[in-house]
Design a protein around this motif. Structure first.
Motif, PDB file in Angstrom:
ATOM      1  N   GLN A 258       0.782  -1.309  -0.123  1.00  0.00           N
ATOM      2  CA  GLN A 258      -0.148  -0.136   0.076  1.00  0.00           C
ATOM      3  C   GLN A 258       0.782   1.210  -0.002  1.00  0.00           C
ATOM      4  O   GLN A 258       0.537   2.257  -0.682  1.00  0.00           O
ATOM      5  N   ARG A 262       0.831   4.193  -2.903  1.00  0.00           N
ATOM      6  CA  ARG A 262       0.439   5.466  -2.471  1.00  0.00           C
ATOM      7  C   ARG A 262       1.611   6.526  -3.082  1.00  0.00           C
ATOM      8  O   ARG A 262       1.576   7.411  -3.582  1.00  0.00           O
ATOM      9  N   HIS A 265       2.076   4.948  -7.308  1.00  0.00           N
ATOM     10  CA  HIS A 265       1.077   4.785  -8.056  1.00  0.00           C
ATOM     11  C   HIS A 265       1.385   3.405  -9.219  1.00  0.00           C
ATOM     12  O   HIS A 265       1.145   3.722 -10.361  1.00  0.00           O
TER      13      HIS A 265
END
Ligand SMILES: Cc1cc2nc3c(=O)[nH]c(=O)nc-3n(C[C@H](O)[C@H](O)[C@H](O)COP(=O)(O)OP(=O)(O)OC[C@H]3O[C@@H](n4cnc5c(N)ncnc54)[C@H](O)[C@@H]3O)c2cc1C
Ligand SMILES: Cc1cc2nc3c(=O)[nH]c(=O)nc-3n(C[C@H](O)[C@H](O)[C@H](O)COP(=O)(O)OP(=O)(O)OC[C@H]3O[C@@H](n4cnc5c(N)ncnc54)[C@H](O)[C@@H]3O)c2cc1C
Lengths: 455, 455
Positions: A258, A262, A265
Motif C-alpha cells: 500500500q 501510494r 501509483h
C-alpha cells in the motif's frame, strides 16, 4: 584544530578540505534515523591514495578520529560523524580503472557508484551482481564497508563474494595490499574478507579488485498473491526445497504494498496480505516460472501473474526497490530492522513480528529478501510522540531478540553501526566480542578509525 | 613431559592419548615432500569439544605447541609436527550432525571426510561443491584449514564460499562461535572467513555450518587435444571471454597424460601436447559442449571428443584427479607448485614453466585448473641426487617468482605451510606480513598454535 587544518592543507588542495559548518553539517550522518551523530571538525575529499595516506598520517600524529564515508546511504549510522572527527569522504575517488572480460575482474576506486559500475561492465557482457536497492546512490567503498546485499543475493551472494583484493590505507597511513586478482588464492590470512563488512573501522579502502560474472539472460519476474504471509513463506520453503535457484525471491506485506502504491501509483494488488516476487535469469525462465507458479498455487496463492516481458519485470522490481523509501513516508520516522533467519523460520519471524506490532500498537511494514530469510521489518512512528518513540525502540529491539531466538542474526546486510551495538554483543557473546576487539586493536591500536561503531 | 601426559589424561580416555613412537611417528607429516617435520611428544585424538578444550587449556598452561591435523593429505607441510608438540588430530570427530534441505546447510564435525559428506547430502538432492582431488581422504577441517579448491571451483568457488559459521576452540581453550547458519549475515568482523585458510594457526575448528546447493544435473565432459599448450590456453580464454560457465575446465600436459596412462592404463591420447577437459552441468550440457567444441576448434584443437555419457565423463575426471599422484611416480620425489595467475596469463605461465624445466634440465609436468588460472607444475626429481634436488628446489622457486611476475599468487589452493613461508613474505610485502602477524598475535599471543607455519 588549527594545527589539524594547517597540516591537512600541506598536502591537500584547498577545495578538498571543507570547514564551512553549513557544508560539513551535511556530512554528519547517514540515512539511519535515531542514531547519535557528532559534529565533524572537517570534511576531507581526497582524490588520490597519497592524499588519503596524508590524512591518516595527520590523524595519527594528532590523534584525531577519522570517519570514512561513501554516499551515506547506510541504515545503521555506521558513517555518522563523531565530535571533532575528520570526515573522510571517498566520493571523489570514483574512477573505474579497468574492466577485464577474460580475467572477469574490475578494478575500481572506492567512490564509484554501484549502478555506474554495473552499467559499465554490462557494456562488455559482464555482470557485477551485488545490487542493494540503493544502487543508484551508494558506492562500492560503502558496499564493501557494509558487505551489502540486495535482491540478487539468493542466487549470486553478497558483496563479500565479489571482492578479490583490496588496497587499504591503514590507520597510520601505510598502504597495504590484500588478496589478489586471480580467481583463487590462499596466501596467508584472508584479510580482504576481514575488511568486507568492517564498517570503516580497520582501514580505508582506496582500491578494489572485484570479480565479475558473464551477463545472465534478462530475468523474468512472477508475482504471486497470498491471503497470509505464512502461505507466502510456505511457498518460499517449497521453492527452495525443490532445488530451484531463482535470481530473486522477495516478499512485500500489505503495509508495504500500500505504501508503494501510494507513493508511486504502481497499481500493485493492495488487497492482498502478501506479495511474493520470484524471478529467473535462466535460459528458459518461463519454464522455471511455470514450475514455481505451481508451487505457489500449491501453497495457497490466490493469484499468480507472470510478467509478460522484461519491461513489466523491471516495473515489479522497481516496486520492490522502492519499499523501504515508501515505508518511510507512513509516519514521520522509521526504524528499519534487518533480521536474517534460517529460511525455514521465515514464517515464524513474520508472524511473530506482526504480534509485536499489535503488542506495541504500531505499524510495522515488512519487506523481505525472502529467499535468504532476510526480513526488513520497518517500524513506523511519530518522532514527536515520546511514548510512540519509546514503543518503536522497544519493538525494534524485540524484533532482534526474536531473530536471535529463531537462530538468526540481528543484521543480514545493513550492518551494526551505532544502531545495533548492544545487540552485536548479545549475538556474539563475550568471547566473540573480545576477539573482535582484539582484531580491531591489531589494525587500529589508537582507536582512531570510526570510533564508537560496532562495539 | 610426564606432567603433560598426566594432565592430558585427566580428562581424556586412555586410547585418545598416544605416545608409542611407532604410532606417533606416523603423524609427523603431511603429503608434501621436502618439508621439515619434528617429532611429536604425543598424539591426541579427541572425540568431543570439551576434550579439545582440555587439550588447549593444558597446552596453554604448560606452553606446549599444538599442531592440528585432519587427514594429513596437505601438500605444503602445514600439518607437519614440530618437536615436542601435541599433535591434535580431529579425525575421530567425524559426525555429520545435520543436513537441512530448506536452509540448505550441513552441520558437521571437522573430521568428516569430504566425499562422505558429499555422498550424504546427495541423497537429499543437495550438493557440497568443494572437491579437492583428494576428496576420498581429506577432512572438512583440513579443507577449512587450507581453504581447499578442486575441479568445480571455476563455476562454484572454493571452500571459503561454503563456510557459513564455525565453532572454534581458541588457544587458551575458550570456545568461540563465529558466523551464522543463515544465508546472509554481517554482524561484526567476518572471523569465519578469517579462519578459512588459516592453516590451524588461529584456533581449532570443532564444528562447521556449511552451505549446500541443490544438486545440479550430471555433468557432461568434453576432451579436446591441442598441439601446443598455448593453443589450449587460447581456447580457455575464448571460452571464458564468451561468457561460458563450465562446471570444470582442466588442462593436462603431455607429461601428465603419459604418467596417468602408465599408472592407470586410461587410454588417454598421449601423443598430444595438451588435453583440455571442459564440462557443463547445465540443463542442456550437450548444447553448451557443442559451443565450446567450436571454440576449441577455432583455437586450433586437433581433436575434440565429447564424452558419450555420464560414465565416460566420470572416467575422464578420474584421469584428471589422478594427475598429481601419477606425476609422483615419475621420479623418487616431487615438489608441487600451486601458482595461480590471471587466466589471461595462463599461456605465458605454462610456456615459461616449460622454459624453466629446460633451463634446469628437469621433468616438470603440469596439470591445471585452467579455468581459474591455477597451475600445478610438478617438479620431478631424484631425491638421492643432490645436484638434481638443488635444481628442483631452484626451479620450484623460480616458478613462484614467475607467478608473482605475471600478477599471480604463489598458492591458489594448497596453502603456505612450511614450504612457501619465504614466498608468502615476498608476495605480501612487509606491511602485509606485519598485519598478518598482528592478527596471529591477537588470537594466539603465546604462539602455541601450529608454530613455524605461514610466517
Ligand atoms: C533506500 C535504501 C535502500 C537500501 N537497500 C539496501 C539493500 O537492498 N541492501 C543493503 O545491503 N543495503 C541497502 N541499503 C543500505 C546502504 O545503501 C548500503 O549499506 C550501502 O552499501 C552503503 O553505501 P554508501 O556508499 O552509502 O556507504 P556509507 O553509508 O557512506 O558508509 C557505509 C559504511 O562503510 C564505511 N565506508 C564507506 N566507504 C569506505 C571506504 N572507502 N573505506 C572504508 N570504509 C568505508 C563507512 O565508514 C560506513 O561504516 C539501502 C539504503 C537505502 C537508503
Ligand atoms: C592426491 C592429492 C590431490 C590433492 N588435490 C587437491 C585439490 O584438488 N585441491 C586442493 O585444494 N588440495 C588438494 N590436495 C591437498 C589437500 O588434500 C588439501 O589441502 C586438503 O584440504 C587437506 O585436508 P586434510 O584433512 O588432509 O588436512 P591436513 O593436511 O591434515 O591439514 C591441513 C591444514 O589444516 C589444518 N587443520 C586440519 N584440521 C583442522 C581443524 N579441525 N582446525 C584447525 N585447523 C585444522 C592443519 O593444521 C593444516 O594446517 C591434494 C592432495 C593430494 C594428496
Amino acid at each position: 584544530m588549527d594545527d589539524l587544518l594547517v597540516r591537512l592543507r600541506e598536502h591537500l588542495p584547498a577545495d578538498a578540505v571543507i570547514t564551512d559548518p553549513d557544508i560539513t553539517g551535511g556530512y554528519a550522518h547517514d540515512m539511519a534515523s535515531f542514531c547519535a551523530a557528532g559534529t565533524p571538525a572537517v570534511v576531507v575529499l581526497p582524490r588520490t591514495v597519497e592524499q588519503v595516506q596524508h590524512v591518516m598520517r595527520t590523524a595519527t600524529a594528532l590523534r584525531v578520529p577519522v570517519v570514512p564515508q561513501g554516499a551515506r546511504t547506510g541504515l545503521s549510522g555506521a558513517a555518522n560523524a563523531s565530535d571533532g572527527c575528520i570526515v573522510l569522504s571517498l566520493v571523489k575517488m570514483d574512477r573505474i580503472l579497468e574492466v577485464n572480460p577474460v580475467d572477469r575482474v574490475a578494478v575500481v576506486e572506492p567512490g564509484v557508484i554501484n549502478a555506474v559500475l554495473s552499467r559499465e561492465v554490462q557494456k562488455l557482457g559482464l555482470y557485477y551482481p551485488p545490487d542493494p536497492s540503493s544502487w543508484e546512490m551508494c558506492t562500492i567503498g560503502g558496499n564493501i564497508g557494509t558487505a551489502s546485499g540486495g535482491l540478487c543475493c539468493v542466487k549470486y551472494g553478497v558483496t563479500a563474494e565479489y571482492v578479490l583484493g583490496l588496497e587499504v590505507v591503514l590507520a597510520d597511513g601505510r598502504l597495504m595490499s590484500t588478496g589478489r586478482r586471480t580467481a583463487k588464492g590462499v596466501a596467508g590470512y584472508d584479510l580482504t574478507r576481514l575488511f568486507v563488512g568492517s564498517e570503516g573501522s580497520l582501514g580505508i579502502v582506496v582500491k578494489a579488485v572485484l570479480a565479475l560474472r558473464p551477463s545472465p539472460p534478462p530475468q523474468l519476474v512472477l508475482a504471486a498473491e497470498f491471503a497470509t504471509a505464512a502461505a507466502a513463506c510456505d511457498a518460499v520453503v517449497r521453492i527452495m526445497e525443490r532445488g530451484h535457484t531463482p535470481s530473486l525471491l522477495e516478499l512485500m506485506d500489505r503495509t508495504t504494498i500500500q505504501a508503494v502504491n501510494r507513493m508511486a501509483h504502481m497499481g500493485l494488488p493492495d488487497s492482498t496480505e502478501a506479495l511474493l516476487l520470484a524471478a529467473f535469469d535462466t535460459p528458459d525462465p518461463a519454464a522455471d516460472l511455470a514450475a514455481v507458479a505451481e508451487l505457489c498455487t500449491a501453497a495457497g496463492a490466490t493469484q499468480v501473474v507472470p510478467a509478460e516481458d522484461a519491461a513489466e519485470s523491471e516495473l515489479l522490481l522497481q516496486a520492490r526497490r522502492l519499499s523501504l523509501t515508501a515505508l518511510e513516508t507512513i509516519k514521520s520516522a522509521t526504524m528499519i530492522d534487518d533480521v536474517c533467519v534460517p529460511r525455514s523460520k521465515l514464517a515464524a519471524m513474520i508472524e511473530r513480528t506482526s504480534a509485536i506490532a499489535a503488542k506495541y500498537d504500531l505499524t510495522i511494514g515488512v519487506c523481505a529478501h525472502a529467499g535468504d530469510g532476510n526480513t526488513h521489518p520497518v517500524v513506523c512512528f511519530d518522532a514527536a510522540d515520546e511514548d510512540e518513540s519509546r514503543r518503536a525502540r522497544e519493538s525494534f529491539d524485540e524484533i532482534m531478540a526474536l531473530g536471535l531466538e529463531l537462530g538468526g542474526t540481528i543484521t543480514g546486510e545493513h550492518g551494526v553501526g551505532v544502531l545495533k551495538k548492544e545487540w552485536l554483543a548479545r549475538e556474539l557473546g563475550p568471547v566473540g566480542i573480545e576477539m573482535q576487539r582484539a582484531v580491531k586493536h591489531a589494525f587500529d591500536p589508537l582507536g582512531l578509525l570510526n570510533p564508537g561503531k560496532l562495539f
